[in-house]
Design a protein around this motif. Structure first.
Motif, PDB file in Angstrom:
ATOM      1  N   ARG A 148      -3.108  -8.463  16.718  1.00  0.00           N
ATOM      2  CA  ARG A 148      -3.153  -7.420  15.679  1.00  0.00           C
ATOM      3  C   ARG A 148      -3.990  -6.233  16.144  1.00  0.00           C
ATOM      4  O   ARG A 148      -3.647  -5.083  15.870  1.00  0.00           O
ATOM      5  CB  ARG A 148      -3.717  -7.987  14.384  1.00  0.00           C
ATOM      6  CG  ARG A 148      -2.738  -8.818  13.598  1.00  0.00           C
ATOM      7  CD  ARG A 148      -3.136  -8.890  12.145  1.00  0.00           C
ATOM      8  NE  ARG A 148      -2.489  -9.980  11.455  1.00  0.00           N
ATOM      9  CZ  ARG A 148      -2.773 -10.340  10.213  1.00  0.00           C
ATOM     10  NH1 ARG A 148      -3.710  -9.696   9.532  1.00  0.00           N
ATOM     11  NH2 ARG A 148      -2.136 -11.335   9.632  1.00  0.00           N
ATOM     12  N   ASN A 152      -2.006  -2.527  16.427  1.00  0.00           N
ATOM     13  CA  ASN A 152      -2.249  -1.878  15.146  1.00  0.00           C
ATOM     14  C   ASN A 152      -3.322  -0.817  15.326  1.00  0.00           C
ATOM     15  O   ASN A 152      -4.329  -1.052  15.997  1.00  0.00           O
ATOM     16  CB  ASN A 152      -2.687  -2.937  14.117  1.00  0.00           C
ATOM     17  CG  ASN A 152      -2.568  -2.455  12.697  1.00  0.00           C
ATOM     18  OD1 ASN A 152      -3.098  -1.413  12.333  1.00  0.00           O
ATOM     19  ND2 ASN A 152      -1.862  -3.224  11.887  1.00  0.00           N
ATOM     20  N   ALA A 157      -8.054  -4.410  11.905  1.00  0.00           N
ATOM     21  CA  ALA A 157      -6.904  -5.324  11.931  1.00  0.00           C
ATOM     22  C   ALA A 157      -7.295  -6.723  12.371  1.00  0.00           C
ATOM     23  O   ALA A 157      -6.833  -7.724  11.815  1.00  0.00           O
ATOM     24  CB  ALA A 157      -5.813  -4.769  12.845  1.00  0.00           C
ATOM     25  N   ALA A 161      -7.139 -10.244  10.181  1.00  0.00           N
ATOM     26  CA  ALA A 161      -6.428 -11.448  10.619  1.00  0.00           C
ATOM     27  C   ALA A 161      -7.336 -12.671  10.578  1.00  0.00           C
ATOM     28  O   ALA A 161      -6.896 -13.774  10.217  1.00  0.00           O
ATOM     29  CB  ALA A 161      -5.881 -11.243  12.030  1.00  0.00           C
TER      30      ALA A 161
END
Length: 205
Positions: A148, A152, A157, A161
């Motif tokens: 991520r 991203n 991010a 997660a």
């Protein structure tokens, strides 16, 4: 592709030991080490890891569409999760997925293949009190967080997660985790994310 049947962990028991025959493990309890792990508990761990691996598998498939190895490892994990005995299928597909990870052309693809390998190998989590064993429980979730970050623009991010991974951890998984020492802090970003997740799960008990 296999049909993924919803998994519910059963009650832990320490009865019914290893039979002693090569490759023959009963349906209830693994061989004891520093503590016991039941097959239900191993399936709970494998379920947690496989969900992470499923979520990031497309990052591998997109750049290596002709390489079946990580998909085979995830499918082998689901066979065990859904009630099959653990076997060389999980061992071999895990090794193959980790080979695919070493050969993948991007970091995201490498991490996705590694998560797939971890999903299959979770069936053979060792009941020994070593912090490195925690990697077999949490590394796939940490790989997800790192992917991520790589894919991203949001600087939070990875943290998001990790929070997702914390929320989906079951009481069974947290109980298993707490039988191990904390994962030793490492230098890689995946190891750093894993340590954050490890600490948060232990304090959420």
């Amino acid at each position: 592709m296999l049909t993924h049947v919803p998994f519910v962990a059963g009650r832990r028991t320490t009865s019914d030991r290893h039979t002693g025959a090569t490759g023959m493990i009963d349906a209830m309890t693994t061989a004891s080490g520093d503590f016991d792990l039941t097959m239900d508990e191993l399936r709970a761990v494998a379920h947690y890891v496989a969900k992470s691996a499923e979520g990031v598998y497309p990052f591998f498939a997109e750049v290596c569409p002709d390489d079946p190895r990580p998909r085979a490892a995830i499918d082998a994990a689901w066979q065990f999760i859904n009630g099959a005995r653990r076997s060389n299928l999980q061992r071999m597909t895990s090794l193959d997925a980790h080979r695919a990870a070493r050969e993948a052309p991007t970091e995201a693809a490498r991490l996705a293949a590694r998560a797939a390998g971890d999903a299959a190998s979770a069936a053979y989590l060792h009941p020994i009190a070593q912090g490195r064993q925690v990697g077999h429980i949490l590394r796939a979730a940490a790989c997800t967080a790192r992917i991520r970050e790589l894919t991203n623009d949001d600087p939070l991010a990875g943290a998001s997660a990790i929070e997702d991974a914390r929320r989906r951890a079951t009481p069974v998984l947290i109980d298993v985790l707490n039988r191990y020492p904390e994962f030793p802090r490492g230098w890689s970003r995946v190891e750093q994310l894993m340590s954050v997740l490890d600490s948060s799960l232990r304090t959420s008990r």
